[in-house]
Design a protein around this motif. Structure first.
Motif, PDB file in Angstrom:
ATOM      1  N   SER B 404      17.922  -1.681 -14.241  1.00  0.00           N
ATOM      2  CA  SER B 404      17.191  -0.589 -13.608  1.00  0.00           C
ATOM      3  C   SER B 404      16.386  -1.168 -12.459  1.00  0.00           C
ATOM      4  O   SER B 404      15.752  -2.212 -12.600  1.00  0.00           O
ATOM      5  CB  SER B 404      16.238   0.070 -14.606  1.00  0.00           C
ATOM      6  OG  SER B 404      16.953   0.738 -15.607  1.00  0.00           O
ATOM      7  N   VAL B 405      16.445  -0.476 -11.335  1.00  0.00           N
ATOM      8  CA  VAL B 405      15.673  -0.943 -10.180  1.00  0.00           C
ATOM      9  C   VAL B 405      15.013   0.255  -9.512  1.00  0.00           C
ATOM     10  O   VAL B 405      15.534   1.372  -9.550  1.00  0.00           O
ATOM     11  CB  VAL B 405      16.539  -1.648  -9.096  1.00  0.00           C
ATOM     12  CG1 VAL B 405      16.992  -3.011  -9.546  1.00  0.00           C
ATOM     13  CG2 VAL B 405      17.725  -0.786  -8.685  1.00  0.00           C
ATOM     14  N   ASN B 406      13.879  -0.010  -8.909  1.00  0.00           N
ATOM     15  CA  ASN B 406      13.261   0.984  -8.063  1.00  0.00           C
ATOM     16  C   ASN B 406      13.102   0.352  -6.701  1.00  0.00           C
ATOM     17  O   ASN B 406      12.401  -0.660  -6.554  1.00  0.00           O
ATOM     18  CB  ASN B 406      11.904   1.408  -8.618  1.00  0.00           C
ATOM     19  CG  ASN B 406      11.335   2.543  -7.797  1.00  0.00           C
ATOM     20  OD1 ASN B 406      11.836   3.655  -7.850  1.00  0.00           O
ATOM     21  ND2 ASN B 406      10.306   2.250  -6.998  1.00  0.00           N
ATOM     22  N   LEU B 407      13.769   0.913  -5.708  1.00  0.00           N
ATOM     23  CA  LEU B 407      13.763   0.339  -4.363  1.00  0.00           C
ATOM     24  C   LEU B 407      12.981   1.262  -3.438  1.00  0.00           C
ATOM     25  O   LEU B 407      13.352   2.429  -3.266  1.00  0.00           O
ATOM     26  CB  LEU B 407      15.197   0.183  -3.857  1.00  0.00           C
ATOM     27  CG  LEU B 407      16.103  -0.719  -4.704  1.00  0.00           C
ATOM     28  CD1 LEU B 407      17.550  -0.580  -4.265  1.00  0.00           C
ATOM     29  CD2 LEU B 407      15.658  -2.177  -4.606  1.00  0.00           C
ATOM     30  N   THR B 408      11.936   0.725  -2.845  1.00  0.00           N
ATOM     31  CA  THR B 408      11.157   1.547  -1.914  1.00  0.00           C
ATOM     32  C   THR B 408      11.939   1.749  -0.628  1.00  0.00           C
ATOM     33  O   THR B 408      12.813   0.963  -0.279  1.00  0.00           O
ATOM     34  CB  THR B 408       9.833   0.857  -1.554  1.00  0.00           C
ATOM     35  OG1 THR B 408      10.129  -0.426  -0.980  1.00  0.00           O
ATOM     36  CG2 THR B 408       8.951   0.678  -2.785  1.00  0.00           C
ATOM     37  N   ASP B 409      11.598   2.834   0.069  1.00  0.00           N
ATOM     38  CA  ASP B 409      12.186   3.125   1.372  1.00  0.00           C
ATOM     39  C   ASP B 409      11.068   3.028   2.422  1.00  0.00           C
ATOM     40  O   ASP B 409       9.877   3.067   2.092  1.00  0.00           O
ATOM     41  CB  ASP B 409      12.788   4.543   1.338  1.00  0.00           C
ATOM     42  CG  ASP B 409      13.697   4.832   2.543  1.00  0.00           C
ATOM     43  OD1 ASP B 409      13.929   3.913   3.369  1.00  0.00           O
ATOM     44  OD2 ASP B 409      14.175   5.971   2.645  1.00  0.00           O
ATOM     45  N   GLY B 410      11.458   2.885   3.692  1.00  0.00           N
ATOM     46  CA  GLY B 410      10.490   2.829   4.795  1.00  0.00           C
ATOM     47  C   GLY B 410      10.113   1.401   5.132  1.00  0.00           C
ATOM     48  O   GLY B 410      10.091   0.532   4.255  1.00  0.00           O
ATOM     49  N   PRO B 411       9.794   1.151   6.412  1.00  0.00           N
ATOM     50  CA  PRO B 411       9.505  -0.216   6.862  1.00  0.00           C
ATOM     51  C   PRO B 411       8.393  -0.874   6.045  1.00  0.00           C
ATOM     52  O   PRO B 411       8.431  -2.075   5.802  1.00  0.00           O
ATOM     53  CB  PRO B 411       9.050  -0.032   8.319  1.00  0.00           C
ATOM     54  CG  PRO B 411       9.421   1.337   8.718  1.00  0.00           C
ATOM     55  CD  PRO B 411       9.680   2.147   7.507  1.00  0.00           C
ATOM     56  N   ASP B 412       7.421  -0.074   5.595  1.00  0.00           N
ATOM     57  CA  ASP B 412       6.354  -0.639   4.778  1.00  0.00           C
ATOM     58  C   ASP B 412       6.524  -0.336   3.302  1.00  0.00           C
ATOM     59  O   ASP B 412       5.629  -0.582   2.496  1.00  0.00           O
ATOM     60  CB  ASP B 412       4.998  -0.073   5.246  1.00  0.00           C
ATOM     61  CG  ASP B 412       4.778  -0.338   6.726  1.00  0.00           C
ATOM     62  OD1 ASP B 412       5.077  -1.467   7.157  1.00  0.00           O
ATOM     63  OD2 ASP B 412       4.335   0.580   7.435  1.00  0.00           O
ATOM     64  N   GLY B 413       7.648   0.261   2.954  1.00  0.00           N
ATOM     65  CA  GLY B 413       7.888   0.591   1.547  1.00  0.00           C
ATOM     66  C   GLY B 413       7.062   1.760   1.071  1.00  0.00           C
ATOM     67  O   GLY B 413       6.825   1.909  -0.127  1.00  0.00           O
ATOM     68  N   LYS B 414       6.663   2.607   2.002  1.00  0.00           N
ATOM     69  CA  LYS B 414       5.772   3.707   1.613  1.00  0.00           C
ATOM     70  C   LYS B 414       6.400   5.070   1.868  1.00  0.00           C
ATOM     71  O   LYS B 414       5.709   6.068   1.998  1.00  0.00           O
ATOM     72  CB  LYS B 414       4.451   3.587   2.373  1.00  0.00           C
ATOM     73  CG  LYS B 414       3.640   2.377   1.915  1.00  0.00           C
ATOM     74  CD  LYS B 414       2.352   2.218   2.671  1.00  0.00           C
ATOM     75  CE  LYS B 414       1.574   1.006   2.134  1.00  0.00           C
ATOM     76  NZ  LYS B 414       0.473   0.621   3.000  1.00  0.00           N
ATOM     77  N   GLN B 415       7.737   5.092   1.986  1.00  0.00           N
ATOM     78  CA  GLN B 415       8.394   6.378   2.254  1.00  0.00           C
ATOM     79  C   GLN B 415       9.359   6.718   1.125  1.00  0.00           C
ATOM     80  O   GLN B 415      10.562   6.893   1.325  1.00  0.00           O
ATOM     81  CB  GLN B 415       9.115   6.324   3.606  1.00  0.00           C
ATOM     82  CG  GLN B 415       8.157   6.080   4.763  1.00  0.00           C
ATOM     83  CD  GLN B 415       8.864   6.040   6.115  1.00  0.00           C
ATOM     84  OE1 GLN B 415      10.030   6.383   6.236  1.00  0.00           O
ATOM     85  NE2 GLN B 415       8.135   5.634   7.147  1.00  0.00           N
ATOM     86  N   GLY B 416       8.790   6.825  -0.072  1.00  0.00           N
ATOM     87  CA  GLY B 416       9.620   7.150  -1.221  1.00  0.00           C
ATOM     88  C   GLY B 416      10.568   6.020  -1.557  1.00  0.00           C
ATOM     89  O   GLY B 416      10.264   4.842  -1.275  1.00  0.00           O
ATOM     90  N   GLY B 417      11.734   6.367  -2.134  1.00  0.00           N
ATOM     91  CA  GLY B 417      12.664   5.313  -2.492  1.00  0.00           C
ATOM     92  C   GLY B 417      13.854   5.847  -3.272  1.00  0.00           C
ATOM     93  O   GLY B 417      14.127   7.041  -3.286  1.00  0.00           O
ATOM     94  N   VAL B 418      14.557   4.911  -3.896  1.00  0.00           N
ATOM     95  CA  VAL B 418      15.704   5.244  -4.729  1.00  0.00           C
ATOM     96  C   VAL B 418      15.540   4.488  -6.040  1.00  0.00           C
ATOM     97  O   VAL B 418      15.257   3.288  -6.033  1.00  0.00           O
ATOM     98  CB  VAL B 418      17.029   4.819  -4.048  1.00  0.00           C
ATOM     99  CG1 VAL B 418      18.205   4.963  -5.016  1.00  0.00           C
ATOM    100  CG2 VAL B 418      17.271   5.651  -2.797  1.00  0.00           C
ATOM    101  N   GLY B 419      15.663   5.212  -7.130  1.00  0.00           N
ATOM    102  CA  GLY B 419      15.616   4.567  -8.441  1.00  0.00           C
ATOM    103  C   GLY B 419      16.998   4.576  -9.060  1.00  0.00           C
ATOM    104  O   GLY B 419      17.725   5.556  -8.949  1.00  0.00           O
TER     105      GLY B 419
END
Lengths: 757, 757
Positions: B404-419
């Motif tokens: 299981s992984v949670n990958l942040t989205d956005g250049p700073d990792g602050k735009q949601g993500g994909v789990g």
């Protein structure tokens, strides 16, 4: 089990008890007349065979592995304990599946007792048999009323017969472990009443020429051999004499119960449905099912009554049937779903292990069978399985040779047949057979196309989810009749939106197509041709199918010629059930945002019309993609031809049908006519490399250059402007006949039924 | 190539020639400023590396095998001869595919020259390059006009950039084989003009933050490193300064051309689209495509300009991206088709060989990567490939750990993500990311479900047949916009039949969902939760997805909770795009023989309604079968919920869409509400054994027992009457927070964001 009407049940039980008591007396008399065989096991395992197996244990890998798997399975069941539930469910339900697993485990436990000489297996078999003995005579007929021949343990006698075929083997294995008293108990209260129930009490099931009866006959015969009961054996081999079956009565599948010649019993079942080539008239799906009782009882007869020479019967048809059945599987081993066949059934099914093993051992030790046994990864735990395992160990296996075959249908091989054309991964299955009994489809001159084991132009198969309880108890669904059996569900010609023989079994079962010729001499041209004169009285259909490998083409292509001569004006519908995604057409078509059914009956009510177009002048071209391969269909057409994109699934209130597509050509108001098409497999597409290779048809033009009563000639011109001429002689199929024909002012001369150059 | 308007062409040619001459002068000046690097190869292959490889030849199996395959391929091409056709086709067409295969072969031939030290390869590269040199400067812009940035060899600059990335490597390999004069010829007439064309002459292509520009930047950078041209290298790393791009201009996919912060160049492309976790905002399909230029140029920079420490850039994001990308593939290695992703693309694609090799060699030598390299069966012919091949030979490979992984989205990792939730063969892909640039779909809080690498609840992916010429030139089809990107095409909630953000990129690209929490601590409960407040202003959607392994169930199941708070009354549509065959429902539904579309826009126009029913009281149950496995969907429902069986394919005039199905719940005229479902995988069916095992749902009742702003609680009762309670805290996601809650007069206390017992 809920009884809603106790008084009725009690009356039934009393009646049954009365019948059983009478039977018991009769049976007791019988046992007195025979001498119990002194040596056991003798049926499938033999005393000598067991000695041999025990000696070789631990030295033959695939045999040891099969033994180990069996041991683990049986040990797990022994640990779980015995359960003999009161029967109540259809297939898929608990009581059905439990009794099924019980008979499978009993057979295996019996074998383990013999091979491993461990009493715990004999005790397990004995304990379970005794529990069956305790309830059997008081069991009512199964509460589910759907079957024309209800069983006791199962909803149909067919499954009860399965039980006895397997349990006879278990009984044989522990025969000498039991005391005389124990054997008497089992024979009097379980085996004889059981055998009588599925035969004398259900002649409509037992006394037929049908795969159901084969199971019944074998069941009775196997227990007869164990008990050394010659009366029962006679009943198994020749059926019940003088049973007054109604000649109009039908079974649940709509098949006639009474054989037209009044024959019955195992030998009749062996003679009637098998052609001399070993083709089984119901098709490979049912043949696979029937092979086990045919071969296992044959093995038992061979062991106990060698004087019957059962494997030589009808010119060795049983062993020929093994090869024929394997030839009726695709490159992956899946059986072609002719008639009522469930897709995905393959030579990996357990019944095919015994088929391959027995075919090898009692046949000519064909090393090709060893390669299939290797793929199966298991062998029977008997002499035949040992022979196969030894053959594999000794490195004798060779690839099983799949080749073009023409298999006749009918007891004398005179009722049409099935041709399988094969070349370089392509397989064309061409059906011009008899009706195929109650499981037959109305699809004269139909075909299906495979590439490397994948369906390209599909035959739909049956409409049934075998053993999935939620889908009509796992039985045939009504869409099997309204769709799957109808002509329009197949890749053949439908006239006037009516199925062949009006979709009537009574008519269909009187007729068959006729082979015109087949010729596999030239590996680059595999060809078969057949005619059908009865599907639509007054209309003759003549279809020729060929796989041609032309060096100007990347892969072999399929040539398909359907020539029609008719007394009347008709509407002709010619569908191709392609699988995959539409890529390109050379014709315009309209789609509407509302979908309607193509018709109201004969299967047409199940087809949505997704698009309608007019055919272009000369050639209709259609290109699709499936499983990473491109296919092009090029058909000779005229602008008055209508083209329909159809999709299965209309009027299907329970989603019983698969939503699959066809491209259908409709030609209206026409007497004599001809449909000519070429199906080209070409190129490839991979979503991994994202490369589309050779994604276009290689055919520039397909043209009929001559079409008379005697000859049909066409040209295939490729995109590099090479033109080939194909001619078929329509009235002289002789290989030796010499022909001379003038086409476009040029003379052509050749010998044989066709010309290609 | 047909010219319809000669005068226009002549004018164009003259203009181009003029531009080229100017460029040539400029270029000549540049070459005088730099010193040609004395050692070659240096880019991907290095002098030391080649020595090392030559020494080990014949001893490292997978390296030798890769070399052999490459040699056979190149030898075959050399035998065929060189063809440099005048560009005219889209992808899929001959000229496109030929130029593509040319650059791939050039790169390989260059490598072979170095490793095998056989001049024939150098000569082949030289000859082909000279032929390109001979035509390049006089080539007009590609005749196909569809692209916002047309190339010369190809219809778009993107493909021209691909060419230069590969050909730079070939040039590097034969650099020392060429004379100074030959190099000058190539550099002045081919490489510099080429680099300028894709950059200075096409800033709308080159100066973006976009995967297209990454290719452009890398292409310019790679040739810069070979030619030791620092100006060009600066242009590669930092883009072109002061280009007046229109901030409103868009590319063919509808994406903005100008970066909002005005950044450009390779480093900006490295910083912007990658999150700190290595998630690439366009999704794995495009990440896979971008990885090659990112990593190959990074490898070149590492070799030639080690002082840039490119692999340490942004906390080592390039190497993290390798792991993130692999985690975004299913059990078979197929990438999850988030956003515009073509299904079937997998880590078996050639770009992933370099990704895995470079990730291993320049990363921490993760032995899991070796097992993937083993499956790929090939390695790069360079230092990194050699290291991988040696690792495999030394038996260091271990299974790549998918977790299981949670990958942040956005250049700073602050735009949601994909789990990605994983447990025992189940994979839930939960998307709560940013828009994903121009390839993004409007599917906030959507999910897809996989079992053992097979899709169970599918994400549709893109509507495109990549590189299949007949399907819109292999490019995006209009159904990609009208269907695939729309919200209703996804397993998430659509309000009032309108897509998220009104389906407008301008709005969508300003927003992203927010992680609420994820927790993978308990292996039996893998859970992620996220909120979306902007897709529909005034409405908050909060979705929680969990894979729960409960010992009372055969397999893990998926819990799905979608809680909605809204200011207005809405219509909520919640579809599940299941694959397979309907087996059973607990509700009645009507099917009609005429199919109509569900709506007229926003994707609804592409859905046929195959059946409509009313939901039962309490629970809707739906059971289906796919690939031999049963699945049950149990949803909390009320009788006012409408249920729709839909099928994709309406208003699809060219059959661009797959005919696949969904079950959709519609709840009308409602403000706050909640959708709760459980998806259970269970049992199996085999057409070979014809056994249906555990074919029924294990859930007797699913009930919401409490639903407030702060908490949602539900019970799952199985068929054996075991009841489990699940509670989620809706407003406090802290792992440490202590909660006490009274449900049905009973107090429950726990720590953390959820409770299950």
């Amino acid at each position: 089990m809920k009884f809603k009407n106790y008084s009725l049940i009690i009356i039934l039980l009393v009646c049954l008890n009365f019948i059983s008591c009478n039977e018991q007396t009769a049976n007791t008399n019988k046992t007195e007349q025979v001498v119990v065989g002194s040596e056991h096991p003798k049926l499938i395992l033999t005393k000598t065979g067991v000695d041999n197996i025990r000696k070789l244990l631990g030295t033959i890998p695939i045999f040891d592995a099969s033994l180990q798997v069996t041991k683990e399975e049986v040990d797990a069941e022994i640990a779980l304990g015995i359960d003999i539930p009161i029967p109540k469910d259809f297939s898929g339900g608990y009581t059905h599946e439990k009794h099924k697993s019980n008979f499978l485990i009993l057979q295996k436990a019996g074998v383990l007792y013999q091979i491993l000489d461990d009493e715990k297996y004999a005790k397990f078999v004995k304990d379970m048999l005794m529990q069956y003995e305790a309830i059997y005579k008081s069991l009512p007929v199964h509460p589910q009323t759907r079957s024309y021949a209800r069983g006791k343990l199962f909803w149909q006698c067919l499954n009860d017969s399965n039980w006895l075929v397997y349990v006879s083997q278990a009984y044989d294995c522990i025969y000498n472990y039991l005391s005389k008293e124990e054997r008497d108990l089992l024979e009097n209260n379980l085996f004889r009443p059981f055998a009588d129930y599925i035969s004398i009490e259900n002649p409509q099931f037992y006394n037929r020429v049908h795969n159901h009866s084969t199971w019944g006959n074998s069941a009775v015969g196997m227990i007869a051999l164990v008990m050394d009961d010659d009366d029962l054996l006679q009943r198994a081999l020749y059926g019940i004499k003088d049973v007054g079956l109604d000649p109009e009565a039908k079974d649940n599948d709509g098949g006639f119960i009474k054989d037209k010649d009044g024959r019955a019993g195992f030998l009749a079942n062996l003679e009637e449905p098998f052609s001399p080539d070993g083709y089984y008239t119901e098709g490979p799906y049912y043949q696979r099912y029937a092979m086990y009782p045919f071969l296992i009882f044959a093995e038992a007869l061979h062991n106990v009554k060698p004087e019957l020479k059962i494997f030589e019967h009808k010119n060795g048809v049983l062993l020929k049937a093994v090869d024929a059945l394997l030839q009726l599987s695709d490159a992956d081993g899946d059986f072609f779903p002719l008639n009522d066949g469930q897709k995905g059934m393959s030579y990996f099914t357990s019944a095919m292990v015994s088929t391959v093993n027995i075919g090898y051992y009692f046949g000519s030790q064909n090393p090709g069978l060893l390669s299939i046994a290797k793929k199966q990864g298991q062998v029977m735990l008997d002499d035949s399985g040992l022979a196969v395992a030894i053959g594999i160990k000794e490195g004798k296996a060779k690839p099983f040779e799949k080749k073009s075959v023409n298999l006749t249908d009918g007891p004398d091989g005179k009722q049409g047949g099935v041709g399988v054309l094969r070349h370089q991964g392509l397989e064309v299955v061409f059906k011009y057979a008899a009706q195929g009994l109650s499981h037959g489809h109305y699809d004269k001159l139909s075909f299906s196309l495979y590439e490397n084991g994948d369906e390209v132009i599909q035959d739909y198969g049956l409409a049934r989810f075998v053993n999935i309880e939620q889908k009509g108890g796992g039985n045939y669904l009504k869409e099997n009749t309204t769709w799957a059996k109808q002509t329009i569900a197949h890749n053949t010609l439908t006239l006037n939106a009516t199925s062949h023989f009006e979709g009537k079994y009574e008519i269909g079962s009187k007729h068959h197509s006729n082979l015109y010729f087949f010729n596999f001499d030239n590996p680059k041209i595999q060809i078969a041709s057949a005619k059908e004169n009865n599907a639509y009285p007054g209309t003759e259909m003549h279809r020729t199918m060929a796989i041609i490998k032309d060096d100007n083409f990347e892969k072999p292509f399929v040539l398909d010629i359907m020539k029609i001569q008719s007394n009347t004006n008709n509407q002709y519908d010619m569908p191709y059930y392609f699988l995959g995604q539409v890529i390109e057409t050379n014709f315009k078509y309209n789609v509407t945002s509302t979908l309607n059914a193509l018709g109201i009956k004969n299967g047409y009510q199940h087809l949505y019309v997704e698009g309608v177009g007019q055919a272009p002048e000369e050639n209709t071209k259609f290109l699709w993609l499936d499983k990473g391969r491109f296919y092009s269909l090029t058909s000779v057409s005229t602008p008055s031809d209508e083209l329909f994109f159809t999709r299965i699934g209309a009027n299907d209130p329970e989603f019983n049908l698969r939503r699959e597509a066809a491209l259908m050509t409709r030609r209206k108001n026409t007497k004599n006519t001809i449909f000519v098409s070429v199906i080209e497999p070409h190129g490839s597409y991979s979503p991994v490399s994202e490369l589309a290779l050779n994604s276009k048809s290689n055919i520039a033009a397909l043209k009929i250059v001559l079409d008379t009563e005697d000859y049909t000639a066409l040209t295939i011109t490729d995109v590099k402007d090479n033109t080939k001429l194909f001619v078929i002689s329509n009235t002289n199929a002789s290989k030796e006949a010499k022909h001379t024909l003038k086409i476009n002012e040029k003379n052509y001369s050749w010998t044989g039924s066709y010309y290609y150059k």
